[in-house]
Every structure is written in C-alpha cells, then in structure tokens.
Scaffold this motif. Structure first.
Motif, PDB file in Angstrom:
ATOM      1  N   ALA A 215      52.636  39.653  36.509  1.00 56.10           N
ATOM      2  CA  ALA A 215      51.889  40.024  37.718  1.00 56.10           C
ATOM      3  C   ALA A 215      50.809  38.986  38.015  1.00 56.10           C
ATOM      4  CB  ALA A 215      51.253  41.399  37.550  1.00 56.10           C
ATOM      5  N   LEU A 216      50.497  38.830  39.291  1.00 54.38           N
ATOM      6  CA  LEU A 216      49.426  37.942  39.727  1.00 54.38           C
ATOM      7  C   LEU A 216      48.124  38.717  39.829  1.00 54.38           C
ATOM      8  CD1 LEU A 216      48.350  35.272  41.166  1.00 54.38           C
ATOM      9  CD2 LEU A 216      48.928  36.444  43.305  1.00 54.38           C
ATOM     10  N   LEU A 217      47.069  38.194  39.217  1.00 51.79           N
ATOM     11  CA  LEU A 217      45.725  38.731  39.369  1.00 51.79           C
ATOM     12  C   LEU A 217      44.767  37.546  39.254  1.00 51.79           C
ATOM     13  CD1 LEU A 217      44.354  41.522  39.790  1.00 51.79           C
ATOM     14  CD2 LEU A 217      43.794  41.457  37.354  1.00 51.79           C
ATOM     15  N   PRO A 218      44.206  37.066  40.370  1.00 50.09           N
ATOM     16  CA  PRO A 218      43.481  35.789  40.385  1.00 50.09           C
ATOM     17  C   PRO A 218      42.037  35.874  39.891  1.00 50.09           C
ATOM     18  CG  PRO A 218      43.562  36.664  42.601  1.00 50.09           C
ATOM     19  CD  PRO A 218      44.375  37.603  41.742  1.00 50.09           C
ATOM     20  N   VAL A 219      41.848  36.306  38.642  1.00 48.04           N
ATOM     21  CA  VAL A 219      40.510  36.377  38.061  1.00 48.04           C
ATOM     22  C   VAL A 219      40.055  34.979  37.662  1.00 48.04           C
ATOM     23  CG1 VAL A 219      39.067  37.363  36.247  1.00 48.04           C
ATOM     24  CG2 VAL A 219      40.969  38.689  37.188  1.00 48.04           C
ATOM     25  N   LEU A 220      38.820  34.628  38.036  1.00 44.60           N
ATOM     26  CA  LEU A 220      38.230  33.346  37.671  1.00 44.60           C
ATOM     27  C   LEU A 220      36.897  33.571  36.966  1.00 44.60           C
ATOM     28  CD1 LEU A 220      38.797  31.386  41.022  1.00 44.60           C
ATOM     29  CD2 LEU A 220      40.040  31.032  38.871  1.00 44.60           C
ATOM     30  N   PRO A 221      36.508  32.674  36.049  1.00 47.32           N
ATOM     31  CA  PRO A 221      35.203  32.810  35.394  1.00 47.32           C
ATOM     32  C   PRO A 221      34.081  32.251  36.257  1.00 47.32           C
ATOM     33  CG  PRO A 221      36.374  30.940  34.469  1.00 47.32           C
ATOM     34  CD  PRO A 221      37.304  31.568  35.476  1.00 47.32           C
ATOM     35  N   ARG A 222      32.960  32.926  36.292  1.00 48.83           N
ATOM     36  CA  ARG A 222      31.770  32.467  37.003  1.00 48.83           C
ATOM     37  C   ARG A 222      30.623  32.441  35.986  1.00 48.83           C
ATOM     38  NH1 ARG A 222      29.509  35.150  42.707  1.00 48.83           N
ATOM     39  NH2 ARG A 222      28.874  33.221  43.686  1.00 48.83           N
ATOM     40  N   ARG A 223      30.155  31.245  35.649  1.00 55.47           N
ATOM     41  CA  ARG A 223      29.205  31.087  34.550  1.00 55.47           C
ATOM     42  C   ARG A 223      27.791  31.480  34.949  1.00 55.47           C
ATOM     43  NH1 ARG A 223      28.436  25.177  31.946  1.00 55.47           N
ATOM     44  NH2 ARG A 223      27.145  24.875  33.812  1.00 55.47           N
ATOM     45  N   GLY A 224      27.076  32.097  34.007  1.00 58.56           N
ATOM     46  CA  GLY A 224      25.677  32.439  34.221  1.00 58.56           C
ATOM     47  C   GLY A 224      24.875  32.272  32.951  1.00 58.56           C
ATOM     48  N   PHE A 225      23.627  31.821  33.083  1.00 54.67           N
ATOM     49  CA  PHE A 225      22.716  31.651  31.955  1.00 54.67           C
ATOM     50  C   PHE A 225      21.645  32.738  31.971  1.00 54.67           C
ATOM     51  CE2 PHE A 225      24.516  27.434  32.130  1.00 54.67           C
ATOM     52  CZ  PHE A 225      24.481  26.982  30.827  1.00 54.67           C
ATOM     53  N   VAL A 226      21.147  33.057  30.794  1.00 56.51           N
ATOM     54  CA  VAL A 226      20.023  33.988  30.641  1.00 56.51           C
ATOM     55  C   VAL A 226      19.023  33.365  29.683  1.00 56.51           C
ATOM     56  CG1 VAL A 226      19.282  36.267  29.865  1.00 56.51           C
ATOM     57  CG2 VAL A 226      21.473  36.011  31.058  1.00 56.51           C
TER      58      VAL A 226
END
Length: 383
Positions: A215-226
């Motif tokens: 199946a197609l599911l276009p999840v992408l990572p979005r980086r964040g700092f804390v």
C-alpha cells in the motif's frame, strides 16, 4: 523453523500511538502483540515534548480528534497520572503585536464554536498568568484544556497496562498475505507472528510498513530540535508559545521554520522549541537551529538569557501532505490498519487514535467519522 505466534492483532510500533492502540484493543477484548525493532519509545515518542494540545488546531477533523483524545487522556490520568507526569497546566498563546492579537482572537472565536475553551487575556491579566514574560506584550489567549505528559513514561505505562505481549528488538521484514490479499500477520527477523489484523503505528517509517503490505502511504520525516535547560523553580507555569507557531505547524514548506515554544516541566528543566524542517533522517546537530530556538525563547522570557542549556535533542515528526494522520482500515489491504502520520501531535492524539482503531477492529461505529483520515486518500502524484 520460524517461531509462529498467534494473536488477534499485531501492533507494529512501540511508541505512544502504538501503546495507545494496544491498550484500547486489549480493553476491547483482543489478544494483542506489540513488535518494534528498537526499544519502547525509541523513535518519535522519545524525541517529543509530550504535548496534549487543542490550542494549535483549527476547527476540523484534527481538532475533533484532539478533543476526543483530551477527554480520554483525562480518564487515563485518573488511573496513573502521577506515573506519567500528567499535568493539566493549560496553554497560553501570546500575541506580539496588536495585529497578531486581533488575528489570534478571531482564531480563538472559531475554536470556541468547535468546543474549545479559549479565554481572551488582556495585557494586565497576562502577567498574572505568566509573571516572567517579556514586558509590553498586548495580550494572549488562555487554553485550559492543554496538558502535558512525559512521553516515554506514558508509552511504557500504557503498554504495561494493556497486558499486550511486547517483542522489542525485532525488525518486521514482511507482511504475508492470503491468496485473497488479506494480511496474515507479520514476518520478522526472529520469526512470524500470525494475526488477522496488523496495525501500522510505525510513525515516520509508516510508508515503509505500508509498502511491505503493498500500500502507498506517503509519510515523510520532519525534523525538530528541543533545548533543555538546567532545573529551575517553576518560572514558566503554562505551555507558552507565540501565535505564529500555529502557522508553522500548518505550513507545507520543507525549509527551516522556528517559532518560540517554552514550557516548564514537573522535573524542573524548561523545554524550548520549536523547529521544523524536512531534511530526511539527517541527525546532524544544527547550531544555527538551536541558536534560533534560544533567541526566540529569550524574546518571550528574558530571564532565560541567564539560564544554562544542558542539552539539545532532536526527533522526526511523521508528516503527511495534508497534515492529517492516517487512521483506520486500509480498504486496499484487508486486515491492515494505519495509525500514523500525526506529525508533532502524536502524543496528544494517541488516545483518540487508539480508541478509534479499537472500535474499527471490533466493528463498532467509531466516535468520529474516519473519512478524513482514510489511508487511501493519497495518489502517487500527491506522494
């Protein structure tokens, strides 16, 4: 011969969302196995701040899910709130100019129509709520429904409370299917787990698990700092952020965005965010990003200029193009359910997601319409 375990449902992913899916599925009477290639909370959950927010969501499906989740978090807090550092501390969204205050108040009025408690705060009252804010701010909106948990603790406690079989250190390598196309469980590097239902709760790796099932599911990572400060007395009483944070959350831009988000914790350190950028799974430390976070935080709270930052950490938020998670059965693959793509809101939305997944697994009418969250809503072009 490979080890074969039989259960009702396999949850792939031992983060916060997977833990919530396991808890509510088990409480619905299902035999649950949770599998993860790493430890509990080893992915996005371990890099999060633990926010349970309604304040940053406009009226629509995500806000409805946040309100449902908030009620469920309140119920869980009655069970083990202290153990997961649950704090119903509320949020304060601060305007930095008269124009931004007017826009914020319009946004809050729309939210109130959807069931959010959003209380306008004038300039004088603002400093009663947060005495250490920078002087001269025109006003804010107070959101008493906002809360916080310690995410790694919460995931661990929900998994323990579920009674699910937990298999960490196992990599899922395939999703076997029947001749008719239905899932038969998962294949791991340490044996097969047989089940008629598989839940994709793999966060930023949601596209990979979906692809294993065809199946197609276009999840992408979005980086964040804390940024994490030294322990302090309670100088920041709420989750406090500037109004432009809401626009950053909704943005489609891949470029770096930062907006000040500051909150105290029960343990003493102050957490400082927020940054967003799409750079794949690049874990390189970025001094410019951390400096931008520090600068934004000190503009809101000048006393932080004299406070030491002890460390910084990063995480990857699972981003889908329309900013809504994928929740529910995948009509393309019978027996496959998705619970991922929550971006930076997964801790807060986990309980509602797990509850809705359990209802779908047991053929009950879900408390929310799952149509906006359909996993098959994306095309190859959208991906």
């Amino acid at each position: 011969m490979s080890e074969r375990l039989t259960c009702d449902v396999v949850v792939v992913g031992a983060g916060m969302v997977g833990a919530a899916c396991a808890l509510y599925a088990a409480r619905a009477g299902l035999d649950v196995t949770v599998v993860d290639r790493g430890p509990v909370a080893g992915g996005t959950t371990g890099g999060g701040e633990g926010n349970l927010l309604v304040s940053d969501k406009e009226p629509g499906p995500e806000l409805d899910l946040a309100l449902l989740s908030g009620r469920l978090w309140g119920e869980l807090a009655e069970e083990f709130g202290t153990f997961v550092e649950y704090e119903a501390k509320g949020g304060v969204v601060v305007a930095t100019s008269p124009g931004s205050l007017a826009a914020l108040e319009r946004f809050a009025e729309e939210q109130r129509g959807a069931g959010v408690v959003a209380e306008p705060v004038g300039a004088d009252a603002l400093y009663v709520l947060e005495p250490h804010l920078a002087p001269g701010l025109p006003g804010a909106v107070h959101y008493p429904q906002d809360a916080q948990v310690m995410p790694a603790l919460a995931a661990a406690h929900l998994l323990r409370a579920s009674g699910a079989r937990l298999l960490t250190g196992r990599t899922v390598t395939g999703v076997p299917r029947t001749a008719a196309g239905a899932v038969r469980g998962v294949r791991t590097d340490q044996g097969d787990i047989h089940a008629p239902a598989v839940i994709n709760a793999t966060g930023t790796w949601g596209s990979d698990l979906a692809a294993l099932a065809g199946a197609l599911l276009p999840v992408l990572p979005r980086r964040g700092f804390v940024l994490v400060t030294e322990p302090l007395p309670r100088m920041v009483r709420h989750k406090v952020y500037a109004a432009d944070y809401v626009a950053d959350v909704a943005s489609d831009s891949a470029a770096l965005q930062t907006s000040p988000v500051v909150e105290g914790t029960a343990a003493g350190p102050v957490l400082i965010g927020a940054s967003r950028e799409r750079v794949g799974f690049d874990r390189t430390f970025s001094l410019p990003v951390v400096r931008a976070l520090a600068a934004g935080a000190t503009r809101l709270f000048p006393f932080l200029s004299d406070v030491r930052a002890l460390r910084a950490y990063l995480g990857f938020r699972p981003y889908l193009p329309d900013h809504l998670p994928a929740i529910g059965p995948d009509p393309r693959v019978p027996g496959l359910y998705h619970a991922c793509g929550h971006e930076g809101a997964g801790i807060g939305l986990a309980t509602g997601t797990g509850h809705l997944i359990a209802q779908a697994l047991t053929a009950k009418t879900p408390d929310l319409d799952l149509t906006p969250f359909r996993p098959d809503r994306f095309t190859e072009e959208a991906a």
